[in-house]
Motif scaffolding. Structure first.
Motif, PDB file in Angstrom:
ATOM      1  N   LEU A   1      15.598  19.638  50.881  1.00 17.73           N
ATOM      2  CA  LEU A   1      15.453  20.268  52.299  1.00 17.73           C
ATOM      3  C   LEU A   1      14.072  19.761  52.599  1.00 17.73           C
TER       4      LEU A   1
ATOM      5  N   LEU B   1      14.013  16.504  55.492  1.00 15.83           N
ATOM      6  CA  LEU B   1      13.731  16.712  56.723  1.00 15.83           C
ATOM      7  C   LEU B   1      12.678  15.731  57.084  1.00 15.83           C
TER       8      LEU B   1
ATOM      9  N   LEU C   1      15.255  11.929  62.165  1.00 18.54           N
ATOM     10  CA  LEU C   1      15.366  13.106  62.699  1.00 18.54           C
ATOM     11  C   LEU C   1      15.351  12.795  64.417  1.00 18.54           C
TER      12      LEU C   1
ATOM     13  N   ILE D   1      22.520  21.514  57.206  1.00 21.83           N
ATOM     14  CA  ILE D   1      22.765  22.761  58.294  1.00 21.83           C
ATOM     15  C   ILE D   1      24.103  23.388  57.685  1.00 21.83           C
TER      16      ILE D   1
ATOM     17  N   TYR E   1      15.592  29.773  52.552  1.00 21.38           N
ATOM     18  CA  TYR E   1      14.486  29.158  53.449  1.00 21.38           C
ATOM     19  C   TYR E   1      14.448  30.075  54.785  1.00 21.38           C
TER      20      TYR E   1
ATOM     21  N   LYS F   1      11.913  29.154  57.925  1.00 25.37           N
ATOM     22  CA  LYS F   1      12.208  28.151  59.078  1.00 25.37           C
ATOM     23  C   LYS F   1      13.729  27.941  59.148  1.00 25.37           C
ATOM     24  N   TYR F   2      14.453  28.839  58.729  1.00 29.76           N
ATOM     25  CA  TYR F   2      15.988  28.650  58.900  1.00 29.76           C
ATOM     26  C   TYR F   2      16.354  28.840  60.483  1.00 29.76           C
TER      27      TYR F   2
ATOM     28  N   GLU G   1      14.458  28.225  62.956  1.00 33.66           N
ATOM     29  CA  GLU G   1      13.766  27.158  63.767  1.00 33.66           C
ATOM     30  C   GLU G   1      14.724  25.834  63.485  1.00 33.66           C
ATOM     31  N   LEU G   2      15.001  25.632  62.318  1.00 35.68           N
ATOM     32  CA  LEU G   2      15.947  24.328  61.964  1.00 35.68           C
ATOM     33  C   LEU G   2      17.236  24.553  62.650  1.00 35.68           C
ATOM     34  N   ASN G   3      17.971  25.373  62.867  1.00 32.25           N
ATOM     35  CA  ASN G   3      19.256  25.763  63.336  1.00 32.25           C
ATOM     36  C   ASN G   3      19.003  25.261  64.976  1.00 32.25           C
TER      37      ASN G   3
ATOM     38  N   GLN H   1      16.625  23.806  66.550  1.00 35.64           N
ATOM     39  CA  GLN H   1      16.526  22.105  66.549  1.00 35.64           C
ATOM     40  C   GLN H   1      17.923  21.551  66.562  1.00 35.64           C
TER      41      GLN H   1
END
Length: 655
Positions: free
Chosen positions: A402, A406, A411, A440, A448, A451-452, A454-456, A458
């Motif tokens: 992860l 990232l 990205l 994802i 996580y 930030k789980y 926030e990452l999804n 994005q």
């Protein structure tokens, strides 16, 4: 026709290569790009690019010949020749032009002398690669005195190696020369060599089997000219191998199984059995293990293909021979020595990460965090590493994939904006999209938490459709917790989303579900219905009560044309005629409207079977229309019961 170097000394391509050749003991030219040099020739001769019709080739050959002759007898500057072959590279009509040229000079001795001077000029003085290629193509027919030296010099560069080999072929007695070139070549140059190499000695055969297909490009072609074209069984049965040779052989077989199945290899099962016997007696190195695993993968591919095609592989193709091979492979993989070998090779940058990961999985070797991190840092766009991390890896390895993923994944390209890119149409250059999708899909919230979400959020900007679908699905757990910024990101994603399926799922994120109902029922065998050609369409209705249902449960699972079950709800306090609409998983999405259910309930109460097909779904899932059909199931059951009674197969029918 020439170029100047930094010292302003006039140099051609020929003299550049000549200087390098004599300064570096006949080594391959080190300043070439092995990923591109010779690529055009490779794509043409392997038919991986548009092929001209024969009449087009003849036309281009005639035009070039006309221009060539005119310029030789006039200015001798060859400017128009350069212009023509720049637009129409000689490789596209090579054979046609060679035939035309040979015919022309055979009928005109004077022309040969004029051509010879121009060709020497093209080869030795030109700074343009297409001019050099033209010169090399024609050189063997013009009695050039130092032709051997010329070919030797140009053979160190892949851009000219195809033409050099063709020149050797026209001169004749060149197989040993091509073999020497093949042994030191790589990239597209190796493909040219192998395609023209004749296996007339045991030494050549041995090299072709053990090393001929080991290359960074053109693997499929190399395998077809080396391993597939030779008698592998005879070679395995009549050769004594050192441990180093077993490794080379094993690596070649792993390459072979990556492109071809066991059934495409002559005596494939016997060949595999013999190879496993050799490896079992002489456990050598990482590629010996990987060859064993490659055999397992190859057999698995046969089984999966048969299953997809609904063939009876258990009785036909999945024979005792395959079972025996699988058991032998598994026994070899259990050897303790492999753990020691894997640990030793983890830091070896020459070993592909896919090899290491596959070997670790099959031998149940547990990669340590530092080992996995070292592999990942040098190959962070390998989807197999992401799969391993989430399927096998511990929490520390998942954290590596992860955090470093990232950090290292591009990205800016992955999240460049919503596109209609799908898994099925990805090319190799899009491999990073798959890596991010795996991240994802399989990253768990508990691993996580900070930030789980926030990452999804994005990931809603990902170019890959499957990534956006998965991100929207993951975000369902937060649908009652989004703040103003989150809602703004979701609204932006909805407004720019072009794929209906994704847009529906995004819209479901805006629906508050605190007061929504979730209700499943058990799907019993009697509810199951197979669609039959004699089923009768009855009516299309809008499912009622959907606004009271938590549709997040089906938002990524229910689509047009999906089948839904209809079931009577006799104890409904508001409507004694109530008919529930249920997904195949048993989730209740609503009811048949009261104004439509009287006749339908009568049919169902009299033993008729009804079912629905999703006709249309609104983006917020509040409006779902279904087409209702009268099933042929009751007729089939009645016929089956009658036949059973008449045949006497069921004793309980006998009164």
């Amino acid at each position: 026709m020439v170029k100047k170097d930094k010292k302003n000394i006039i140099k051609s391509i020929y003299y550049d290569l000549k200087e390098y050749h004599y300064s570096n003991a006949n080594e391959i030219y080190g300043y070439q790009d092995f990923e591109t040099a010779g690529k055009r020739e490779y794509k043409v001769i392997t038919k991986k690019t548009h092929q001209l019709e024969n009449y087009e080739k003849n036309r281009l050959a005639n035009e070039l010949m006309k221009i060539f002759i005119k310029e030789i007898y006039s200015s001798n500057e060859l400017k128009n020749v350069n212009s023509f072959i720049t637009s129409n590279p000689i490789i596209r009509y090579y054979d046609n032009f060679i035939k035309l040229f040979k015919e022309f000079i055979s009928n005109d001795n004077n022309a040969l002398e004029n051509f010879r001077n121009s060709i020497i000029k093209l080869i030795k003085e030109s700074a343009y690669s297409e001019e050099v290629k033209l010169g090399l193509s024609l050189a063997p027919f013009c009695n050039i005195e130092d032709i051997d030296e010329i070919l030797e010099i140009f053979s160190i560069h892949n851009e000219y190696l195809f033409y050099t080999i063709m020149a050797y072929e026209h001169i004749g007695k060149c197989n040993n020369i091509i073999f020497e070139l093949a042994k030191k070549s790589n990239g597209y140059g190796k493909v040219f060599c192998v395609m023209n190499l004749k296996p007339i000695t045991n030494e050549i055969k041995k090299w072709m089997i053990e090393e001929g297909a080991d290359n960074n490009v053109g693997g499929t072609e190399l395998l077809s000219y080396t391993m597939l074209s030779l008698d592998l069984l005879d070679y395995l049965e009549n050769t004594e191998f050192t441990k180093r040779e077993i490794e080379l052989l094993s690596k070649s077989f792993s390459l072979l199984f990556s492109d071809y199945g066991i059934e495409e290899i002559n005596d494939g099962i016997i060949v595999c059995r013999k190879l496993l016997e050799i490896i079992d007696k002489n456990s050598s190195g990482i590629y010996s293990l990987y060859a064993v695993i490659s055999i397992l993968y190859s057999i698995e591919a046969v089984i999966i293909e048969d299953y997809k095609n609904k063939r009876n592989f258990l009785s036909n193709r999945f024979t005792d021979a395959y079972k025996e091979l699988i058991e032998t492979c598994k026994e070899i993989c259990k050897k303790e020595i492999w753990h020691e070998i894997i640990a030793k090779e983890v830091s070896n940058v020459e070993v592909e990460s896919s090899v290491l990961i596959s070997c670790a999985e099959k031998t149940q070797y547990k990669l340590k965090k530092k080992e996995f991190e070292a592999i990942f840092k040098r190959d962070y766009t390998n989807a197999l590493l992401y799969k391993y991390a989430f399927a096998v890896g511990n929490k520390s390895i998942k954290k590596v994939i992860l955090d470093l993923g990232l950090q290292k994944l591009p990205l800016d390209q992955i999240l460049k904006g919503q596109d209609e890119l799908k898994m099925d149409n990805l090319v190799y250059d899009d491999i990073a999209q798959i890596c991010f999708f795996i991240l994802i899909k399989y990253l768990e919230y508990e691993d996580y938490k900070d930030k789980y979400k926030e990452l999804n959020l994005q990931a809603l900007r990902a170019a890959l459709i499957e990534t956006r679908l998965q991100a929207a699905t993951n975000l369902q757990r937060f649908k009652d917790q989004f703040d103003e910024i989150d809602n703004e990101l979701i609204n932006d994603a909805i407004s720019s989303e072009m794929v209906v399926e994704v847009r529906r799922l995004l819209n479901s994120l805006r629906i508050k579900t605190n007061d929504k109902e979730k209700k499943y029922i058990e799907v019993t065998e009697d509810m199951h219905i197979d669609i039959h050609v004699k089923d009768i369409y009855l009516i299309t209705v809008n499912v009622s009560g959907t606004r009271y249902i938590d549709m997040s449960e089906v938002s990524s699972k229910l689509f047009e044309e999906d089948l839904v079950y209809l079931k009577r709800e006799y104890d409904n306090p508001y409507d004694s005629y109530a008919i529930r609409v249920i997904t195949k998983e048993g989730y209740i999405i609503g009811y048949i409207p009261r104004e439509n259910n009287y006749i339908l309930k009568n049919l169902m109460d009299k033993g008729k079977y009804l079912y629905g097909k999703i006709n249309e779904i609104s983006e917020d899932y509040n409006n779902i229309s279904i087409k209702i059909y009268l099933s042929y199931k009751d007729v089939i059951e009645e016929i089956t019961s009658t036949l059973s009674l008449l045949s006497g197969e069921r004793e309980h029918f006998v009164q």
